[in-house]
Write a protein that holds these residues in place. Structure first.
Motif, PDB file in Angstrom:
ATOM      1  N   ASP A 189      14.139   2.772   2.781  1.00  0.00           N
ATOM      2  CA  ASP A 189      14.503   2.177   1.483  1.00  0.00           C
ATOM      3  C   ASP A 189      13.431   1.998   0.601  1.00  0.00           C
ATOM      4  OD1 ASP A 189      17.287   1.510   1.986  1.00  0.00           O
ATOM      5  OD2 ASP A 189      16.777  -0.589   2.705  1.00  0.00           O
ATOM      6  N   LEU A 190      12.092   2.286   1.118  1.00  0.00           N
ATOM      7  CA  LEU A 190      10.661   2.446   0.428  1.00  0.00           C
ATOM      8  C   LEU A 190      10.669   3.807   0.282  1.00  0.00           C
ATOM      9  CD1 LEU A 190       8.933  -0.095   2.539  1.00  0.00           C
ATOM     10  CD2 LEU A 190       9.479  -0.459   0.235  1.00  0.00           C
ATOM     11  N   ASN A 191      11.390   4.565   0.432  1.00  0.00           N
ATOM     12  CA  ASN A 191      11.600   6.217  -0.118  1.00  0.00           C
ATOM     13  C   ASN A 191      10.209   6.714   0.992  1.00  0.00           C
ATOM     14  OD1 ASN A 191      13.302   6.339  -2.262  1.00  0.00           O
ATOM     15  ND2 ASN A 191      11.635   5.041  -3.198  1.00  0.00           N
ATOM     16  N   VAL A 192      10.280   6.133   2.210  1.00  0.00           N
ATOM     17  CA  VAL A 192       9.264   6.845   3.259  1.00  0.00           C
ATOM     18  C   VAL A 192       9.969   7.593   3.959  1.00  0.00           C
ATOM     19  CG1 VAL A 192       8.108   5.855   5.356  1.00  0.00           C
ATOM     20  CG2 VAL A 192       7.784   4.602   3.328  1.00  0.00           C
ATOM     21  N   PHE A 195       0.832  -1.317   0.127  1.00  0.00           N
ATOM     22  CA  PHE A 195      -0.105  -0.072  -0.115  1.00  0.00           C
ATOM     23  C   PHE A 195       0.779   1.190   0.022  1.00  0.00           C
ATOM     24  CE2 PHE A 195      -2.014  -3.612   2.280  1.00  0.00           C
ATOM     25  CZ  PHE A 195      -3.148  -3.802   1.260  1.00  0.00           C
ATOM     26  N   ILE A 196       2.055   1.199   0.674  1.00  0.00           N
ATOM     27  CA  ILE A 196       2.885   2.450   0.750  1.00  0.00           C
ATOM     28  C   ILE A 196       3.500   2.531  -0.961  1.00  0.00           C
ATOM     29  CG2 ILE A 196       5.216   2.804   1.049  1.00  0.00           C
ATOM     30  CD1 ILE A 196       4.823   1.529   3.852  1.00  0.00           C
ATOM     31  N   GLU A 197       3.653   1.329  -1.418  1.00  0.00           N
ATOM     32  CA  GLU A 197       4.146   1.286  -2.981  1.00  0.00           C
ATOM     33  C   GLU A 197       2.945   1.701  -3.659  1.00  0.00           C
ATOM     34  OE1 GLU A 197       5.372  -2.671  -3.444  1.00  0.00           O
ATOM     35  OE2 GLU A 197       7.449  -2.416  -2.936  1.00  0.00           O
ATOM     36  N   TYR A 198       1.864   1.411  -3.653  1.00  0.00           N
ATOM     37  CA  TYR A 198       0.414   1.998  -4.163  1.00  0.00           C
ATOM     38  C   TYR A 198       0.629   3.428  -4.155  1.00  0.00           C
ATOM     39  CZ  TYR A 198      -4.402   3.185  -4.890  1.00  0.00           C
ATOM     40  OH  TYR A 198      -5.559   3.772  -5.207  1.00  0.00           O
ATOM     41  N   PHE A 199       0.949   4.164  -3.168  1.00  0.00           N
ATOM     42  CA  PHE A 199       0.761   5.476  -3.125  1.00  0.00           C
ATOM     43  C   PHE A 199       2.003   6.070  -3.678  1.00  0.00           C
ATOM     44  CE2 PHE A 199      -2.479   5.244   0.324  1.00  0.00           C
ATOM     45  CZ  PHE A 199      -3.481   5.789  -0.208  1.00  0.00           C
ATOM     46  N   ASN A 257       3.599   5.126  -6.230  1.00  0.00           N
ATOM     47  CA  ASN A 257       3.447   4.920  -7.606  1.00  0.00           C
ATOM     48  C   ASN A 257       2.536   5.958  -8.059  1.00  0.00           C
ATOM     49  OD1 ASN A 257       5.551   2.805  -7.686  1.00  0.00           O
ATOM     50  ND2 ASN A 257       3.999   1.306  -7.600  1.00  0.00           N
ATOM     51  N   LYS A 258       1.679   6.309  -7.099  1.00  0.00           N
ATOM     52  CA  LYS A 258       0.709   7.390  -7.789  1.00  0.00           C
ATOM     53  C   LYS A 258       1.301   8.812  -7.736  1.00  0.00           C
ATOM     54  CE  LYS A 258      -3.721   4.903  -7.297  1.00  0.00           C
ATOM     55  NZ  LYS A 258      -4.157   5.068  -8.821  1.00  0.00           N
ATOM     56  N   GLY A 259       2.576   8.980  -7.302  1.00  0.00           N
ATOM     57  CA  GLY A 259       3.187  10.210  -7.033  1.00  0.00           C
ATOM     58  C   GLY A 259       3.070  10.907  -5.617  1.00  0.00           C
ATOM     59  N   TYR A 260       2.608  10.081  -4.531  1.00  0.00           N
ATOM     60  CA  TYR A 260       2.582  10.816  -3.231  1.00  0.00           C
ATOM     61  C   TYR A 260       3.805  10.601  -2.526  1.00  0.00           C
ATOM     62  CZ  TYR A 260      -2.630  10.845  -3.734  1.00  0.00           C
ATOM     63  OH  TYR A 260      -3.895  11.064  -4.107  1.00  0.00           O
ATOM     64  N   GLU A 261       3.775  11.563  -1.588  1.00  0.00           N
ATOM     65  CA  GLU A 261       5.091  11.107  -0.450  1.00  0.00           C
ATOM     66  C   GLU A 261       4.381  10.595   0.493  1.00  0.00           C
ATOM     67  OE1 GLU A 261       7.909  14.807   0.534  1.00  0.00           O
ATOM     68  OE2 GLU A 261       6.839  14.622   2.093  1.00  0.00           O
ATOM     69  N   VAL A 262       4.933   9.407   0.892  1.00  0.00           N
ATOM     70  CA  VAL A 262       4.306   8.613   1.875  1.00  0.00           C
ATOM     71  C   VAL A 262       5.102   8.877   3.193  1.00  0.00           C
ATOM     72  CG1 VAL A 262       3.922   6.161   2.601  1.00  0.00           C
ATOM     73  CG2 VAL A 262       3.750   7.169   0.068  1.00  0.00           C
ATOM     74  N   HIS A 263       4.325   9.383   4.283  1.00  0.00           N
ATOM     75  CA  HIS A 263       4.920   9.383   5.543  1.00  0.00           C
ATOM     76  C   HIS A 263       4.452   8.028   6.514  1.00  0.00           C
ATOM     77  CE1 HIS A 263       6.292  13.674   5.417  1.00  0.00           C
ATOM     78  NE2 HIS A 263       5.856  13.532   4.284  1.00  0.00           N
ATOM     79  N   VAL A 264       5.219   7.770   7.446  1.00  0.00           N
ATOM     80  CA  VAL A 264       5.090   6.833   8.463  1.00  0.00           C
ATOM     81  C   VAL A 264       5.433   7.062   9.871  1.00  0.00           C
ATOM     82  CG1 VAL A 264       5.785   4.360   9.454  1.00  0.00           C
ATOM     83  CG2 VAL A 264       5.332   4.607   6.978  1.00  0.00           C
ATOM     84  N   ALA A 265       4.045   7.170  10.873  1.00  0.00           N
ATOM     85  CA  ALA A 265       4.545   7.367  12.208  1.00  0.00           C
ATOM     86  C   ALA A 265       4.559   6.071  13.038  1.00  0.00           C
ATOM     87  CB  ALA A 265       3.435   8.485  12.585  1.00  0.00           C
ATOM     88  N   ALA A 266       5.529   5.669  13.682  1.00  0.00           N
ATOM     89  CA  ALA A 266       5.449   4.482  14.299  1.00  0.00           C
ATOM     90  C   ALA A 266       6.544   4.717  15.435  1.00  0.00           C
ATOM     91  CB  ALA A 266       5.693   3.246  13.470  1.00  0.00           C
ATOM     92  N   LYS A 267       6.619   3.790  16.351  1.00  0.00           N
ATOM     93  CA  LYS A 267       7.892   3.570  17.256  1.00  0.00           C
ATOM     94  C   LYS A 267       8.965   2.962  16.304  1.00  0.00           C
ATOM     95  CE  LYS A 267       9.335   2.552  21.832  1.00  0.00           C
ATOM     96  NZ  LYS A 267       9.019   2.086  23.329  1.00  0.00           N
ATOM     97  N   LEU A 268      10.137   3.837  15.897  1.00  0.00           N
ATOM     98  CA  LEU A 268      11.026   3.004  15.105  1.00  0.00           C
ATOM     99  C   LEU A 268      11.994   2.479  16.058  1.00  0.00           C
ATOM    100  CD1 LEU A 268      11.644   6.213  12.842  1.00  0.00           C
ATOM    101  CD2 LEU A 268      10.223   4.191  12.446  1.00  0.00           C
TER     102      LEU A 268
END
Length: 373
Positions: free
Chosen positions: A47-50, A21-25, A27-38
């Motif tokens: 590596d997923l450009n997140v 789903f990260i790759e889905y967005f 590939n649609k040209g969105y900048e994908v952010h993730v908020a989590a305990k890293l």
């Protein structure tokens, strides 16, 4: 550039379930952010450009550290204008939706991977988690479920939008990845693990914790004394690992039960085993069972929500009551003694799991995302 935010309590949840789903967005040209305990896997996210946001989540709803986590989410949402926020995991989802309400960030989607309140759950789960979900539903624009019980519960919540509860076939599975069926590779791995062609190998792939209830299977192996060719393999690590290993030693079962630790070659191990077994107390929609079905293996699972969405009793496996050792032993011996039955049930599982293919799930999610973007 438009931005999407995924929120989950821990990074492994994102990496284990949401890469497509990260790759889905992306590939649609969105900048994908993730908020989590890293933790030690954040490089995999990068590596997923997140764009990663380290949030001080605790999985416990009682922890005061979640106050800090809420403030971190509020700051992230104020600094970025997100086109959509997709929240996961109970604590991450509650705090994510609260932060979105405070910052007036919309729309917000929530995927329930298995409510912590369910038929037979402890009263405290209903008091805490049901209350959390009921409150947060008012801040939710779309509610995604993946089993029938959760779907029916979610429909009773008052969401910010009407008719916004959806059912999807889980997080999707790359079915081809697990459809190996290679006899040479099977034989080689069994030899490496110390087993012959005639041995019957049971497998559980799961975090070793109280909920996954490995003890039910260990206690079953203990009473199957006349079946010395049946072995039980455990893949996974977790907080109950040492306790479980000591229990195996205490019962003199170390020759019959092997702990394989954390493995990345799950598809190869599934190719090598005979029966997959999962005796959880609670499930949402267990990916481990889905993988085993894709590998053409018969399933033994406890008759709980999520498991019974995948396992049709007597068709692609057997459903047994929680902590019923006799019923578990009966299911194991039925399959262990009948190669034809194992093959037939495995084939049925492969047929059923086609609905959960990642390509189909991505189409289902595309329809949902399109309603909000």
């Amino acid at each position: 550039m438009k931005k999407i935010l995924f929120i989950a309590t821990i990074e492994s949840h994102i990496l284990n379930f949401h890469i497509p789903f990260i790759e889905y967005f992306y590939n649609k040209g969105y900048e994908v952010h993730v908020a989590a305990k890293l933790g030690n896997r954040q490089d995999e996210l990068k590596d997923l450009n997140v764009v990663c946001h380290d949030v001080n989540f605790s999985r416990s709803p009682y922890s005061l550290s979640n106050i800090r986590a809420l403030n971190q989410l509020i700051k992230t949402m104020r600094e970025n204008k997100f086109s959509l926020v997709h929240v996961h995991t109970p604590v991450g989802a509650f705090l994510g939706r609260l932060a979105a309400k405070i910052t007036n960030t919309k729309p917000v989607l929530y995927t329930a991977h298995g409510f912590h309140f369910y038929k037979g759950a402890p009263l405290k789960n209903w008091l805490i988690y049901y209350t959390m979900e009921k409150i947060a539903a008012h801040w939710t624009d779309g509610f995604i479920t993946m089993n029938e019980e959760d779907f029916n519960i979610a429909k009773k919540f008052n969401l910010r939008r009407k008719d916004a509860v959806f059912y999807v076939h889980g997080v999707g599975l790359d079915i081809e990845k697990y459809s190996i069926n290679d006899e040479e590779r099977r034989k080689k791995l069994r030899e490496e693990l110390g087993f012959s062609d005639n041995d019957i190998l049971l497998l559980t792939v799961a975090e070793i914790n109280t909920n996954k209830n490995h003890k039910q299977i260990i206690d079953t192996i203990k009473i199957l004394k006349d079946y010395s060719s049946i072995y039980y393999l455990i893949v996974g690590t977790g907080e109950e690992e040492e306790k479980l290993k000591n229990y195996v030693l205490l019962n003199n079962l170390e020759e019959r039960i092997k702990f394989l630790g954390y493995r990345r070659d799950i598809s190869e191990i599934l190719n090598a085993i005979d029966i997959f077994i999962l005796t959880s107390l609670r499930e949402g929609l267990p990916r481990a069972i889905m993988e085993a079905m894709a590998a053409g293996k018969p399933i033994i699972a406890t008759n709980v929500r999520g498991n019974r969405d995948l396992v049709r009793d007597g068709v692609n496996g057997y459903l047994v009551p929680v902590n019923d050792i006799e019923a578990t032993a009966k299911a194991i011996t039925k399959l262990a003694e009948n190669t034809t039955l194992r093959t037939k049930m495995g084939e049925e599982g492969r047929r059923i799991i086609q609905d959960y293919d990642i390509k189909k799930v991505l189409r289902e999610m595309d329809e949902i995302y399109s309603l909000y973007l």
